[in-house]
Design a protein around this motif. Structure first.
Motif, PDB file in Angstrom:
ATOM      1  N   GLU A  21     -94.404  46.201  52.895  1.00 24.56           N
ATOM      2  CA  GLU A  21     -95.133  46.897  51.953  1.00 24.56           C
ATOM      3  C   GLU A  21     -95.553  48.444  52.800  1.00 24.56           C
ATOM      4  N   TYR A  67     -91.838  53.631  47.438  1.00 25.49           N
ATOM      5  CA  TYR A  67     -92.138  52.444  46.307  1.00 25.49           C
ATOM      6  C   TYR A  67     -93.351  52.585  45.940  1.00 25.49           C
ATOM      7  N   GLU A  69     -95.879  49.961  44.307  1.00 25.48           N
ATOM      8  CA  GLU A  69     -96.049  49.034  43.813  1.00 25.48           C
ATOM      9  C   GLU A  69     -97.531  48.483  43.745  1.00 25.48           C
ATOM     10  N   ILE A  76     -99.144  48.165  36.446  1.00 23.34           N
ATOM     11  CA  ILE A  76     -97.808  47.354  36.504  1.00 23.34           C
ATOM     12  C   ILE A  76     -96.535  48.017  35.057  1.00 23.34           C
ATOM     13  N   GLU A 240     -95.088  37.780  48.753  1.00 26.20           N
ATOM     14  CA  GLU A 240     -94.105  38.485  49.028  1.00 26.20           C
ATOM     15  C   GLU A 240     -92.985  37.086  48.586  1.00 26.20           C
ATOM     16  N   LYS A 276     -97.512  42.126  44.098  1.00 26.14           N
ATOM     17  CA  LYS A 276     -96.606  43.271  44.425  1.00 26.14           C
ATOM     18  C   LYS A 276     -95.433  42.536  44.237  1.00 26.14           C
ATOM     19  N   ASN A 277     -93.865  42.358  45.198  1.00 21.93           N
ATOM     20  CA  ASN A 277     -92.888  41.767  44.747  1.00 21.93           C
ATOM     21  C   ASN A 277     -92.492  40.101  44.633  1.00 21.93           C
ATOM     22  N   TYR A 280     -94.312  40.046  40.670  1.00 20.06           N
ATOM     23  CA  TYR A 280     -92.728  40.626  40.230  1.00 20.06           C
ATOM     24  C   TYR A 280     -91.988  39.712  39.877  1.00 20.06           C
ATOM     25  N   SER A 314     -90.132  49.985  42.338  1.00 21.56           N
ATOM     26  CA  SER A 314     -90.562  48.936  43.081  1.00 21.56           C
ATOM     27  C   SER A 314     -88.790  48.552  44.028  1.00 21.56           C
ATOM     28  N   ARG A 315     -88.981  47.804  45.124  1.00 21.62           N
ATOM     29  CA  ARG A 315     -88.313  47.017  45.908  1.00 21.62           C
ATOM     30  C   ARG A 315     -86.937  46.374  45.240  1.00 21.62           C
ATOM     31  N   GLU A 354     -87.003  39.261  47.768  1.00 25.29           N
ATOM     32  CA  GLU A 354     -85.874  40.252  47.647  1.00 25.29           C
ATOM     33  C   GLU A 354     -84.684  39.319  47.244  1.00 25.29           C
TER      34      GLU A 354
END
Length: 448
Positions: A21, A67, A69, A76, A240, A276-277, A280, A314-315, A354
């Motif tokens: 992060e 990033y 995020e 967002i 995440e 966050k991710n 996402y 973002s990642r 991810e």
């Protein structure tokens, strides 16, 4: 001790994910003293060290972290890209696509279920080649590889109705959530509904951490609104994880052709236990499904729409864009790209967003909207096989409809699915499709 973890394991997971992060885990804690490394030997008070690790958040992100995020929905949106042009389906097309998406998701989950063993690509490929089923273009046979893995549960011919699985239950749960709370649901409604219809041991990762936090809330003394804000954060290093990506197909189902609206509902659903991710990932999948449920969908349009509803810096956005670039650069070499994905995410837990959504993207690219090729290659990648095959199968099923999902994938279910959800237990798959369609009508009538 939080949940099923020891404090040492919790510290290790938190250290890893806070580093991803962008937190300053390479420096001292807020008290000015160095952080303890996760593999430190000796007698360490890991609970105390966890609090010190968490204090690093007060120092902000490390310099040069590339990033952006955001956590809040409005922020967002500011970081998102324009959508591709999508044309809406007529009613008959919608119903046929919806049936394909639901059946496609269920069959994808069941295909990946027997090899959900945290396998690398090399290991799963070795096993499937040993039994002559690489990549698996039908349900995997019961078999054992000497010195390798074994498959028995949910193997070919060993199930009737679609078996119990959390990846299927999450879709059922969102249906139930809207039936009970409407489209104006809040993160609190997600949590309290989960307590009422799901058991603690039927959910995993961030969902289980959140479940525990909801159970332990002091309803006599606490402020529930303030408490809800804490659930995805301290004590939940899985914020995440893949939980978002495997629970948000439903929002694409009820928002066909409208990725932004689908992602909005996904955000509200996921932000109960994720950040966050993790959020996402749910928004990306919802956006992809919604885009797939439009006229003349293509792989590029679907992935473009999924990326358009998550932050471009973002990642996860970078990951999916990288997979697309590498797939094109290698001339569509599946083996080369999956090996590169594994190298890119080496050391990342099997349950993260991810790595798994990169696999979903690769499977969709390589499958080219062929349902069987897509889910076969999603499973062939390894990692979280039932999650990834289910997600890829849902997206492609939404694009090709019922006619594009070969009947041999769904015939064994006899139109029936099992569920851990207390109010359901067992349901006709066709009834599930009808209930989703009726909720889409409800959303349209409410202009939700």
């Amino acid at each position: 001790m939080p949940n099923y973890a020891t404090w040492k394991n919790l510290y290790k997971d938190e250290f890893y994910h806070m580093t991803l992060e962008g937190c300053r885990t390479d420096g001292p804690a807020a008290d000015g003293k160095p952080l303890v490394l996760p593999d430190a030997p000796g007698d360490v008070d890991w609970e105390k060290e966890y609090d010190r690790l968490w204090s690093v958040r007060e120092k902000g992100l490390r310099p040069g972290y590339p990033y952006v995020e955001p956590v809040e929905y409005e922020d967002i949106l500011k970081e998102c890209s324009p959508l591709p042009e999508l044309r809406p389906l007529d009613e008959d097309e919608y119903l046929e696509r919806l049936s394909g998406a639901v059946r496609g998701r269920i069959a994808g989950v069941v295909l990946g279920k027997p090899v959900e063993q945290s396998l690398t690509h090399e290991k799963i490929k070795s096993f499937l080649e040993y039994i002559g089923e690489y990549p698996p273009r039908f349900y995997i046979s019961e078999a054992s590889q000497p010195g390798g893995i074994s498959v028995s549960e949910c193997s070919r011919g060993k199930f009737g109705p679609a078996p119990f699985d959390d990846d299927i239950d999450y879709t059922l749960f969102d249906m139930w959530l809207v039936e009970m709370c409407g489209f104006g649901f809040r993160p609190f409604d997600v949590g309290i509904t989960a307590l009422g219809v799901m058991s603690y041991h039927s959910v995993w990762c961030s969902s289980r951490f959140a479940y525990r936090k909801m159970v332990n809330f002091d309803w006599n003394e606490g402020n529930i609104d303030e408490y809800m804000q804490t659930i995805p954060w301290k004590g939940n290093p899985y914020r995440e994880c893949i939980d978002g990506a495997i629970k948000t197909d439903f929002w694409g189902y009820v928002c066909p052709g409208d990725p932004v609206k689908a992602a909005y509902y996904a955000y509200r659903d996921c932000s109960y236990s994720l950040a966050k991710n993790g959020v996402y990932g749910g928004m990306f999948v919802a956006g992809c499904v919604a885009a797939a449920m439009s006229k003349n969908p293509s792989v590029d349009k679907i992935l473009d729409a999924g990326l358009a509803v998550i932050p471009k810096k973002s990642r996860l956005h970078e990951d999916i864009a990288w997979v697309r670039e590498r797939y094109a650069a290698t001339g569509g070499d599946f083996e080369k790209v999956i090996n590169e994905i594994e190298k890119r995410f080496e050391g990342m837990p099997v349950y993260d967003t991810e790595n798994n959504e990169s696999i979903v993207a690769l499977a969709i690219l390589h499958g080219g909207l062929d349902y069987t090729e897509t889910i076969a290659h999603a499973v062939a990648c390894g990692c979280d096989t039932d999650c990834d095959s289910g997600t890829a199968g849902s997206i492609v099923g939404a694009a090709v409809g019922d006619r594009g999902v070969p009947e041999y994938w769904t015939e064994p279910f006899k139109d029936t699915m099992r569920s851990y959800l207390c109010p359901i237990g067992s349901m006709k798959i066709s009834d599930f499709v009808k209930r989703i369609a009726s909720l889409r009508e409800k959303r349209l009538s409410e202009n939700g």
